[in-house]
Design a protein around this motif. Structure first.
Motif, short mmCIF file in Angstrom:
data_model
loop_
_atom_site.label_atom_id
_atom_site.label_comp_id
_atom_site.label_asym_id
_atom_site.label_seq_id
_atom_site.Cartn_x
_atom_site.Cartn_y
_atom_site.Cartn_z
N ALA A 83 0.83 -1.21 0.00
CA ALA A 83 0.00 0.00 0.00
C ALA A 83 0.86 1.26 0.00
O ALA A 83 1.92 1.30 0.63
CB ALA A 83 -0.91 0.00 1.22
N ALA A 84 0.41 2.29 -0.70
CA ALA A 84 1.09 3.58 -0.69
C ALA A 84 0.88 4.28 0.64
O ALA A 84 1.77 4.97 1.14
CB ALA A 84 0.57 4.45 -1.84
N GLN A 85 -0.29 4.10 1.23
CA GLN A 85 -0.61 4.63 2.55
C GLN A 85 -1.29 3.52 3.33
O GLN A 85 -2.00 2.70 2.76
CB GLN A 85 -1.55 5.83 2.45
N THR A 86 -1.08 3.50 4.62
CA THR A 86 -1.65 2.44 5.44
C THR A 86 -2.86 2.97 6.20
O THR A 86 -2.82 3.24 7.39
CB THR A 86 -0.60 1.87 6.41
N LEU A 87 -3.94 3.11 5.48
CA LEU A 87 -5.22 3.55 6.03
C LEU A 87 -6.24 2.45 5.76
O LEU A 87 -6.43 2.05 4.61
CB LEU A 87 -5.68 4.86 5.38
N VAL A 88 -6.89 1.98 6.81
CA VAL A 88 -7.95 0.99 6.65
C VAL A 88 -9.25 1.62 7.16
O VAL A 88 -9.27 2.24 8.22
CB VAL A 88 -7.65 -0.35 7.36
N ILE A 89 -10.30 1.45 6.39
CA ILE A 89 -11.62 1.95 6.75
C ILE A 89 -12.53 0.74 6.92
O ILE A 89 -12.75 -0.01 5.98
CB ILE A 89 -12.18 2.90 5.68
N ASP A 90 -13.00 0.56 8.14
CA ASP A 90 -13.84 -0.59 8.47
C ASP A 90 -15.31 -0.17 8.36
O ASP A 90 -15.87 0.40 9.29
CB ASP A 90 -13.51 -1.08 9.88
N GLY A 91 -15.90 -0.46 7.23
CA GLY A 91 -17.27 -0.05 6.97
C GLY A 91 -18.32 -0.91 7.66
O GLY A 91 -19.49 -0.54 7.70
#
Length: 59
Positions: free
Chosen positions: A29-37
């Motif tokens: 990943a380019a950025q380590t952002l996870v969105i838990d929908g």
């Protein structure tokens, strides 16, 4: 060449998407952002793997 993802968003409760290797994915990943929908991921597991964890309906 394809671009690296800038975020990972989980929007399903399907079991096959619940067993993601957070460390391996972080290296891609380019950025380590996870969105838990769906609120089904373990925030501690993701943050310990270096991800910024955000969930809908959670602060």
């Amino acid at each position: 060449m394809s671009a690296a993802p800038k975020a990972c968003c989980r929007s399903t409760e399907w079991a096959e998407f619940g067993h993601i290797d957070q460390h391996r994915l972080a290296h891609r990943a380019a950025q380590t952002l996870v969105i838990d929908g769906r609120g089904t991921l373990n925030p501690d597991t993701w943050t310990e793997a270096g991800w910024t964890y955000r969930a809908l309906g959670r602060s």
